[in-house]
Enzyme design. Structure first.
Site, PDB file in Angstrom:
ATOM      1  N   CYS A  82       0.892  -1.103   0.012  1.00 51.30           N
ATOM      2  CA  CYS A  82      -0.017   0.064  -0.017  1.00 51.30           C
ATOM      3  C   CYS A  82       0.900   0.811  -0.014  1.00 51.30           C
ATOM      4  CB  CYS A  82      -0.735   0.005   1.373  1.00 51.30           C
ATOM      5  SG  CYS A  82      -2.026  -1.336   1.517  1.00 51.30           S
ATOM      6  N   ALA A  83       1.426   1.674  -1.093  1.00 49.54           N
ATOM      7  CA  ALA A  83       2.771   2.213  -1.113  1.00 49.54           C
ATOM      8  C   ALA A  83       2.661   3.846  -1.370  1.00 49.54           C
ATOM      9  CB  ALA A  83       3.480   1.860  -2.239  1.00 49.54           C
ATOM     10  N   ALA A  84       1.609   4.275  -1.972  1.00 52.15           N
ATOM     11  CA  ALA A  84       1.454   5.610  -2.233  1.00 52.15           C
ATOM     12  C   ALA A  84       1.139   6.525  -1.088  1.00 52.15           C
ATOM     13  CB  ALA A  84       0.108   6.084  -3.318  1.00 52.15           C
ATOM     14  N   GLY A  89       6.317   7.682   0.468  1.00 52.01           N
ATOM     15  CA  GLY A  89       7.404   8.148   1.723  1.00 52.01           C
ATOM     16  C   GLY A  89       8.051   6.691   2.018  1.00 52.01           C
ATOM     17  N   LYS A  90       7.411   5.636   2.356  1.00 53.67           N
ATOM     18  CA  LYS A  90       8.059   4.583   2.989  1.00 53.67           C
ATOM     19  C   LYS A  90       8.814   3.736   1.841  1.00 53.67           C
ATOM     20  CE  LYS A  90       5.121   4.514   6.681  1.00 53.67           C
ATOM     21  NZ  LYS A  90       3.981   5.364   6.061  1.00 53.67           N
ATOM     22  N   CYS A 130      -1.602   4.121  10.727  1.00 49.02           N
ATOM     23  CA  CYS A 130      -1.198   5.444  11.565  1.00 49.02           C
ATOM     24  C   CYS A 130      -2.515   5.730  12.292  1.00 49.02           C
ATOM     25  CB  CYS A 130      -0.930   6.530  10.385  1.00 49.02           C
ATOM     26  SG  CYS A 130      -2.066   6.835   9.038  1.00 49.02           S
ATOM     27  N   ASP A 171       1.318  -1.081   4.741  1.00 44.95           N
ATOM     28  CA  ASP A 171       1.291  -0.105   5.470  1.00 44.95           C
ATOM     29  C   ASP A 171      -0.260   0.413   5.294  1.00 44.95           C
ATOM     30  OD1 ASP A 171       1.763   2.520   7.101  1.00 44.95           O
ATOM     31  OD2 ASP A 171       2.337   3.655   5.174  1.00 44.95           O
ATOM     32  N   ASP A 199      -5.265  -3.742  -6.914  1.00 41.40           N
ATOM     33  CA  ASP A 199      -5.730  -3.957  -5.535  1.00 41.40           C
ATOM     34  C   ASP A 199      -4.670  -5.198  -4.800  1.00 41.40           C
ATOM     35  OD1 ASP A 199      -6.900  -5.332  -3.003  1.00 41.40           O
ATOM     36  OD2 ASP A 199      -8.923  -4.941  -3.956  1.00 41.40           O
TER      37      ASP A 199
HETATM   38  C1  LIG Z   1      -1.571   4.838   4.755  1.00 42.13           C
HETATM   39  S1  LIG Z   1      -1.566   5.055   2.908  1.00 42.13           S
HETATM   40  C2  LIG Z   1      -0.102   4.475   2.406  1.00 42.13           C
HETATM   41  C3  LIG Z   1       1.084   5.429   2.771  1.00 42.13           C
HETATM   42  C4  LIG Z   1       2.359   5.085   2.150  1.00 42.13           C
HETATM   43  N1  LIG Z   1       3.070   3.768   2.515  1.00 42.13           N
HETATM   44  C5  LIG Z   1       3.591   6.138   2.305  1.00 42.13           C
HETATM   45  O1  LIG Z   1       4.464   5.606   3.257  1.00 42.13           O
HETATM   46  O2  LIG Z   1       3.638   7.008   1.689  1.00 42.13           O
HETATM   47  C6  LIG Z   1      -2.530   3.476   2.521  1.00 42.13           C
HETATM   48  C7  LIG Z   1      -2.504   3.430   0.967  1.00 42.13           C
HETATM   49  O3  LIG Z   1      -3.256   2.124   0.719  1.00 42.13           O
HETATM   50  C8  LIG Z   1      -3.874   2.357  -0.545  1.00 42.13           C
HETATM   51  N2  LIG Z   1      -4.764   1.230  -0.750  1.00 42.13           N
HETATM   52  C9  LIG Z   1      -5.835   0.869  -0.121  1.00 42.13           C
HETATM   53  N3  LIG Z   1      -6.483  -0.220  -0.231  1.00 42.13           N
HETATM   54  C10 LIG Z   1      -5.449  -1.049  -1.007  1.00 42.13           C
HETATM   55  C11 LIG Z   1      -5.603  -2.299  -1.565  1.00 42.13           C
HETATM   56  N4  LIG Z   1      -6.510  -2.944  -1.595  1.00 42.13           N
HETATM   57  N5  LIG Z   1      -4.462  -2.708  -2.175  1.00 42.13           N
HETATM   58  C12 LIG Z   1      -3.443  -1.589  -2.564  1.00 42.13           C
HETATM   59  N6  LIG Z   1      -3.577  -0.466  -2.034  1.00 42.13           N
HETATM   60  C13 LIG Z   1      -4.442  -0.135  -1.128  1.00 42.13           C
HETATM   61  C14 LIG Z   1      -4.615   3.545  -0.549  1.00 42.13           C
HETATM   62  O4  LIG Z   1      -4.548   4.097  -1.970  1.00 42.13           O
HETATM   63  C15 LIG Z   1      -3.167   4.431   0.234  1.00 42.13           C
HETATM   64  O5  LIG Z   1      -2.449   5.057  -0.811  1.00 42.13           O
END
Ligand SMILES: C[S@@+](CC[C@H](N)C(=O)[O-])C[C@H]1O[C@@H](n2cnc3c(N)ncnc32)[C@H](O)[C@@H]1O
Length: 435
Positions: free
Chosen positions: A256-258, A261-262, A377, A324, A305
């Site tokens: 869940c990268a966007a 940052g991580k 978080c 994350d 997903d």
């Molecule tokens: C807490 S944010 C991640 C922050 C990121 N790790 C960073 O450090 O910048 C959670 C992310 O999970 C994504 N997300 C939610 N459900 C997901 C899924 N089923 N598969 C992949 N990504 C998902 C969201 O779009 C969101 O960008």
């Protein structure tokens, strides 16, 4: 067609209305709304939006005493403007005559000159009788702590000895923190660069690359920002990469990268590792692209997903998996005060279900002896220690891996940092390994 007029106060009132009525995130609305404003009005607009959304329930309880008949929904912008006026008078260092006259003028900018009398009379009434209005709300807990009732009760339930500390931390203005790119500089060397640039800062003891600025500044004032010397990231988020124990030649999944940052921090440890960065939101994936390109790092980006493994996985197991997880964000309310308005009680159970699915589907993709790190978080137990307790009950082959350095307060499983502990964001961390 009439041209829309702009001023910091009028724009703030429109933005707040959009967040409150259309349930849009402040970040999303703010970015576009600041563009037409003159440069010198942007910072004020931003301060008003954050401040009013942070204290909304308290300001509203006061404004209800000032306006005899509630304003109609279509005049939500005037209701928001009144909150902006109150916020300036109570919490900002703006001379009150200027705060009142400029807020009154904003009615015309918004195109509702009929409201000038109402705003003027209400703000002057507040000025004359502030002590009385403030006293009248002292027994309204939700107004006093500026949190919706359900969330306040949830924090009380989860943290009976800490809830007041949490609510108070959630209402603070957050400090600005940086992550020094260890491929470019040591933290000490970068602190010296900051000193030369007259930007006072100190190291964050909880993480190796973290720097805490005495006061926030524009990122482009930071030495070497464009060149990738440094990124903005809270120290609690920076503890994640350290927990992953990154060594060369690893195959890593950031599920869940966007906005990345991580992902970037992981790559800054070992730029040659093969990192797959996945996110369900293709637009947010573009932000990873922007971050990796500024930092000159490479990750394989996939929009999908993560739980639909057959759609994206090439069959190669991972040495490290970071989940994350999407969460309530209740650990980062100080940075995103709109969370208090946008979140609903049902969200927590829905999010917990999504988190459980991600854990369940991604766990089999881990190599024997690999490490899966689950983080949120959130400061709520259902998303954190209770989630991991259920997972471990269902998976006897999984065990918790105890890190050398505990990242935060020990829980039955995992570690919880409450919002504001050591000045950092609220965060939960659990490291899991195949037995
Ligand atoms: C807490 S944010 C991640 C922050 C990121 N790790 C960073 O450090 O910048 C959670 C992310 O999970 C994504 N997300 C939610 N459900 C997901 C899924 N089923 N598969 C992949 N990504 C998902 C969201 O779009 C969101 O960008």
């Amino acid at each position: 067609m009439a041209k829309t007029k702009h001023s910091a106060r009028a724009s703030a009132a429109r933005i707040i209305t959009e967040v409150v009525q259309q349930k849009r995130s402040l970040n999303a609305v703010l970015a576009a709304a600041l563009i037409p404003l003159p440069e010198n009005e942007r910072s004020l607009c931003q301060q008003l939006c954050y401040g009013v959304l942070r204290w909304q329930l308290q300001l509203q309880a006061i404004s209800q005493q000032l306006v005899s008949k509630p304003l109609k929904k279509k005049d939500g912008d005037i209701a928001a403007l009144l909150l902006c006026g109150l916020y300036q008078l109570r919490d900002m260092r703006i001379p009150s005559h200027a705060a009142i006259s400029e807020t009154v003028n904003a009615c015309k900018t918004i195109g509702k000159p009929w409201a000038t009398g109402l705003i003027n009379a209400s703000l002057r009434n507040f000025q004359r009788n502030q002590a009385e209005f403030e006293k009248n709300i002292e027994d309204q807990e939700s107004a006093v702590y500026a949190h919706p009732e359900w969330l306040l009760q949830q924090f009380k339930h989860d943290w009976p000895n800490h809830w007041q500390q949490i609510l108070s931390a959630n209402n603070q203005q957050p400090p600005m923190m940086l992550r020094v790119n260890r491929q470019h500089h040591t933290r000490q060397a970068y602190l010296e660069k900051l000193q030369q640039a007259d930007i006072p800062a100190n190291e964050i003891s909880a993480c190796n690359e973290g720097v805490l600025l005495d006061s926030p500044c524009d990122v482009y004032q930071l030495p070497g920002f464009k060149e990738g010397d440094v990124s903005v990231q809270d120290g609690a988020a920076q503890q994640v990469a350290a927990l992953l124990n990154i060594t060369p030649n690893l195959h890593i999944l950031d599920a869940c990268a966007a906005p990345g940052g991580k992902t970037c921090h992981i790559l800054e440890h070992e730029p040659n590792n093969k990192v797959v960065a996945l996110d369900i939101d293709a637009r947010r994936l573009e932000q990873i692209e922007q971050n990796t390109s500024r930092l000159k790092l490479n990750a394989e980006l996939i929009a999908s997903d993560a739980s639909l493994v057959d759609d994206w996985w090439d069959g190669q197991l991972f040495d490290r998996i970071l989940i994350d997880a999407p969460c309530s964000g209740t650990g980062v309310i100080r940075r995103h005060p709109d969370i208090k308005i946008l979140r609903r009680p049902d969200d927590i159970t829905n999010l917990a279900k999504q988190q459980a699915v991600l854990l369940e589907k991604l766990w089999p993709l881990l190599k024997p002896d690999g490490l899966l790190l689950y983080t949120t978080c959130s400061a709520l137990k259902q998303e954190n220690e209770l989630q991991i307790t259920s997972f471990l009950e269902l998976h006897p082959e999984a065990e918790e891996s105890i890190p050398d350095m505990p990242p935060a307060q020990r829980r039955t499983f995992g570690y919880q940092r409450l919002p504001g502990d050591d000045q950092l964001d609220g965060f939960y961390y659990a490291c899991l390994r195949h037995r």
